[in-house]
Design a protein around this motif. Structure first.
Motif, short mmCIF file in Angstrom:
data_model
loop_
_atom_site.label_atom_id
_atom_site.label_comp_id
_atom_site.label_asym_id
_atom_site.label_seq_id
_atom_site.Cartn_x
_atom_site.Cartn_y
_atom_site.Cartn_z
N LYS A 19 -1.61 39.57 45.08
CA LYS A 19 -2.26 38.30 45.39
C LYS A 19 -3.75 38.52 45.66
CE LYS A 19 1.71 36.15 45.38
NZ LYS A 19 2.07 35.19 44.32
N GLY A 20 -4.57 37.73 45.01
CA GLY A 20 -5.99 37.73 45.31
C GLY A 20 -6.78 38.89 44.78
N GLN A 21 -6.21 39.73 43.89
CA GLN A 21 -6.91 40.90 43.35
C GLN A 21 -6.88 40.87 41.83
OE1 GLN A 21 -8.34 42.40 45.74
NE2 GLN A 21 -7.08 41.66 47.44
N GLU A 22 -7.19 39.73 41.25
CA GLU A 22 -7.11 39.58 39.81
C GLU A 22 -8.05 40.53 39.07
OE1 GLU A 22 -7.32 37.15 41.94
OE2 GLU A 22 -5.42 36.07 41.72
N HIS A 23 -9.23 40.79 39.64
CA HIS A 23 -10.20 41.66 38.96
C HIS A 23 -9.69 43.09 38.87
CE1 HIS A 23 -10.90 42.05 43.25
NE2 HIS A 23 -11.62 43.13 43.05
N VAL A 24 -8.96 43.55 39.91
CA VAL A 24 -8.41 44.91 39.90
C VAL A 24 -7.24 44.98 38.91
CG1 VAL A 24 -7.25 46.66 41.30
CG2 VAL A 24 -9.13 45.32 42.27
N VAL A 25 -6.39 43.98 38.93
CA VAL A 25 -5.24 43.96 38.02
C VAL A 25 -5.71 43.95 36.58
CG1 VAL A 25 -3.30 42.57 37.25
CG2 VAL A 25 -3.72 42.85 39.70
N ARG A 26 -6.71 43.16 36.27
CA ARG A 26 -7.19 43.07 34.90
C ARG A 26 -7.75 44.41 34.41
NH1 ARG A 26 -9.84 38.99 35.70
NH2 ARG A 26 -11.85 39.92 36.23
N ALA A 27 -8.50 45.09 35.26
CA ALA A 27 -9.09 46.37 34.88
C ALA A 27 -8.02 47.43 34.64
CB ALA A 27 -10.08 46.84 35.95
N LEU A 28 -7.02 47.50 35.51
CA LEU A 28 -5.99 48.53 35.37
C LEU A 28 -5.05 48.24 34.21
CD1 LEU A 28 -5.14 49.18 39.13
CD2 LEU A 28 -6.59 50.53 37.62
N GLN A 29 -4.68 46.97 34.05
CA GLN A 29 -3.79 46.64 32.94
C GLN A 29 -4.45 46.92 31.59
OE1 GLN A 29 -2.50 42.56 33.63
NE2 GLN A 29 -0.46 43.29 34.18
N ASN A 30 -5.70 46.57 31.44
CA ASN A 30 -6.39 46.85 30.17
C ASN A 30 -6.49 48.34 29.90
OD1 ASN A 30 -6.78 44.14 29.64
ND2 ASN A 30 -8.80 44.08 30.61
N ALA A 31 -6.71 49.13 30.96
CA ALA A 31 -6.78 50.59 30.78
C ALA A 31 -5.45 51.15 30.32
CB ALA A 31 -7.23 51.24 32.08
N VAL A 32 -4.35 50.64 30.89
CA VAL A 32 -3.02 51.14 30.51
C VAL A 32 -2.66 50.70 29.10
CG1 VAL A 32 -0.56 51.00 31.05
CG2 VAL A 32 -2.22 51.27 32.90
N ILE A 33 -2.94 49.45 28.76
CA ILE A 33 -2.57 48.95 27.44
C ILE A 33 -3.33 49.69 26.35
CG2 ILE A 33 -2.71 46.92 25.93
CD1 ILE A 33 -2.19 45.18 28.40
N ASN A 34 -4.61 49.97 26.61
CA ASN A 34 -5.44 50.64 25.60
C ASN A 34 -5.42 52.17 25.73
OD1 ASN A 34 -6.34 48.12 24.61
ND2 ASN A 34 -7.90 48.00 26.22
N HIS A 35 -4.55 52.67 26.60
CA HIS A 35 -4.41 54.11 26.81
C HIS A 35 -5.76 54.77 27.17
CE1 HIS A 35 -0.34 53.85 25.23
NE2 HIS A 35 -0.82 53.18 24.19
N ARG A 36 -6.48 54.09 28.08
CA ARG A 36 -7.78 54.61 28.52
C ARG A 36 -7.82 54.71 30.04
NH1 ARG A 36 -12.72 51.74 25.57
NH2 ARG A 36 -13.69 53.52 26.62
N GLU A 37 -6.69 55.10 30.61
CA GLU A 37 -6.63 55.24 32.06
C GLU A 37 -7.58 56.35 32.51
OE1 GLU A 37 -3.22 57.32 30.04
OE2 GLU A 37 -3.91 55.24 30.18
N GLY A 38 -8.20 56.16 33.68
CA GLY A 38 -9.16 57.13 34.20
C GLY A 38 -8.46 58.31 34.84
N VAL A 150 -3.71 62.35 37.59
CA VAL A 150 -4.54 61.19 37.94
C VAL A 150 -4.65 61.14 39.46
CG1 VAL A 150 -4.78 58.68 37.88
CG2 VAL A 150 -3.88 59.89 35.88
N PHE A 151 -5.87 61.08 39.96
CA PHE A 151 -6.11 60.97 41.40
C PHE A 151 -6.42 59.51 41.73
CE2 PHE A 151 -7.05 65.48 40.82
CZ PHE A 151 -6.44 66.04 41.93
N VAL A 152 -5.79 59.03 42.81
CA VAL A 152 -6.07 57.70 43.34
C VAL A 152 -6.44 57.87 44.81
CG1 VAL A 152 -5.25 55.37 43.76
CG2 VAL A 152 -4.48 56.60 41.73
#
Length: 549
Positions: A19-38, A150-152
């Motif tokens: 809830k309330g973190q759409e910008h974070v969700v969008r960034a992570l989902q796009n990275a996973v879909i495009n196989h460009r995770e950091g 992957v470090f978080v």
């Protein structure tokens, strides 16, 4: 067995549940879909906004057997193991208790080992608690980790994280939840958990949560355990109303009641400051107020009644005592003194209180248009000194009783003359009003010389009289009368302006438009200084000065 807490029971397990973190969700989902995770992420933000939950969801989707559009399936073995907390693909460390060099060396050794899933995810919570040597030991591995690692890193205080670590990560900032999103989430939890909570309790829970989902659900659980009704606690509105009403007794009574119920003085001061901050935002930027609609309306009304200067001063005073409370032997005394200072502005001498008093005077007092006004002394720009006749004088206002009748013009002649300009007032103060018939005012001067001097100002006097009476007035002079005979009834002798009165009027306020230049041509006959003064000031007398011995 202990019942699982609401914030753990309803922890998000998918990106679409955040809830309330759409910008974070969008960034992570796009990275996973495009196989460009950091290779390394830094999650920062206030507590209870979903940093650790997002890190777990990211670990699940990176190791999920059948991910769908950047979302974990939630049913495969990998997702189940991560949800249950026994996955070999995810390692969570609390940097507050594992902040040494040896702990970082152990983590580096583990990162080089293989794992069942596609990625090995290391989640370091409260990473700002790492010591400087531990940060230095982690730098090399963080910069060049193994391909499957992957470090978080998660923290509530990103400025304490060294710049070298932040430069090696992708920094995602989490926000406090908007009030309307949090309200919807709380109501959904109440319905799903089959809880009975009143509307007043929901409003209290949202206020206590302050935009944090975990804090809000913890407050909801406490309210539900207490019967679903709002707690009987002292609201900060009581202190705000005391400041508005300038009531020190009410403020001290509210402080005593709050401390008697177990409130800590420092926590009480912080709660009042939070309430004042909402008032401040309501005045300056209403869109930033994160409160329920009913509560927002109440705070806006309080802010309007307080005023911006009072709100700012209250925040400053309470902010100062919060610093002093760290070393004060009795924190309660500090907050009581601060509240008395805020509710008794007339007794304070600091700049902010003086400004507040001036604003109240400006708002509550309207100037009387008929009151005398003091005109500033005119300054000569060339010399920087006060000009001749430039002393500050009181402009006498004309009588404010409406248009004068003929009889009133004669009976109130002395008051009317007092409203003339300086020279006209000095000359006509010795002129008496005889009668006024059909707009013709008959006046009498004490002698011929005075009458000739008064006739020079007739035009200005007639204009002034017309404005007072509301009709055209013409001034006519009677012939100066000689000494009254015995047979004639004795008439009161008209007052004659003295030398001091005329001189004072001349030097009191000189109108440049009334001054005339002296003649430049030479006269054939020589006129003495005494004769020139006598001609300039009719009715004046020459007084011989005593000779110096």
């Amino acid at each position: 067995m202990a019942v699982q807490s609401l914030y753990r029971r309803y922890r998000p397990r998918r990106f679409d549940e955040l809830k309330g973190q759409e910008h974070v969700v969008r960034a992570l989902q796009n990275a996973v879909i495009n196989h460009r995770e950091g290779q390394a992420y830094l999650f920062s933000g206030p507590r209870g906004t979903g940093k650790t939950s997002t890190a777990r969801i990211l670990a699940k989707v990176l190791n999920c057997e059948e991910p769908e559009n950047g979302e974990p399936c939630g049913i495969c073995n990998s997702c189940g193991a991560i949800d249950s907390g026994n996955s070999y693909d995810v390692l969570e460390l609390d940097a507050a208790s594992n902040n040494g060099v040896e702990n970082m060396r152990d983590l580096i050794e583990r990162s080089s080992l293989g794992n069942p899933g596609r990625h090995r995810v290391f989640i370091l919570d409260e990473v700002h608690m790492l010591s400087k040597p531990a940060e230095a030991a982690l730098l090399k591995t963080l910069e060049e980790p193994p391909p499957h690692v992957v470090f978080v890193l998660a923290t509530t205080d990103p400025q304490k994280v060294s710049e070298t670590i932040r430069s090696r990560t992708q920094h995602l900032q989490f926000h406090l939840l908007p009030m309307h999103d949090l309200d919807e989430h709380v109501r959904w939890v109440i319905k799903d958990a089959n809880l009975k909570v009143s509307e007043a309790a929901i409003a209290q829970v949202l206020t206590q949560g302050g935009g944090s989902a975990r804090d809000t659900l913890s407050a909801l659980e406490l309210v539900a355990a207490g019967g679903g009704e709002a707690d009987e606690q002292l609201s900060p509105d009581e202190f705000v109303e005391a400041i508005i009403d300038r009531d020190p007794g009410r403020a001290l009574g509210a402080t005593a009641a709050a401390i008697q119920r177990g409130a800590d003085p420092r926590m009480l001061a912080e709660e009042i400051v939070r309430q004042l901050r909402e008032c401040f935002l309501s005045l300056m930027a209403p869109d930033l107020v994160q409160l329920p609609e009913q509560r927002k309306t109440l705070v806006a009304e309080q802010a309007r009644r307080m005023g911006a200067s009072t709100v700012v001063r209250a925040i400053e005073v309470l902010g100062e005592i919060l610093i002093e409370m760290r070393h004060a032997p009795d924190a309660r005394l500090l907050i009581e003194v601060a509240l008395v200072k805020l509710t008794s502005v007339n007794n304070a001498n600091d700049n902010s209180s003086l400004i507040a008093r001036i604003e109240r005077l400006e708002a509550g007092i309207t100037r009387d248009a008929s009151a005398p006004m003091v005109r500033p002394a005119p300054i000569n720009a060339a010399t920087g000194k006060v000009q001749l006749g430039g002393k500050a004088t009181v402009a006498v206002a004309a009588p404010s009783v409406g248009p004068l009748s003929d009889e009133q013009l004669v009976s109130q002649w002395s008051d009317v003359v007092s409203g003339f300009k300086a020279l006209a007032r000095a000359v006509f103060s010795a002129v008496s009003a005889v009668s006024c018939v059909d707009g013709v005012l008959t006046v009498s001067a004490p002698n011929d010389a005075h009458q000739r001097k008064a006739q020079e100002h007739v035009a200005a006097v007639e204009a002034q009289l017309s404005s007072i009476t509301g009709r055209k007035i013409t001034v006519a002079f009677n012939a100066p009368t000689a000494r009254p005979s015995a047979a004639a009834p004795a008439r009161a002798k008209a007052p004659v302006a003295t030398d001091e009165q005329i001189a004072e009027a001349v030097f009191e306020d000189v109108d440049p438009s009334q001054l005339t230049s002296a003649p430049t041509t030479k006269s054939t006959t020589t006129t003495s200084v005494e004769d020139q003064l006598a001609k300039a000031f009719p009715g004046s007398k020459l007084v011989d000065k005593p000779k110096k011995k």
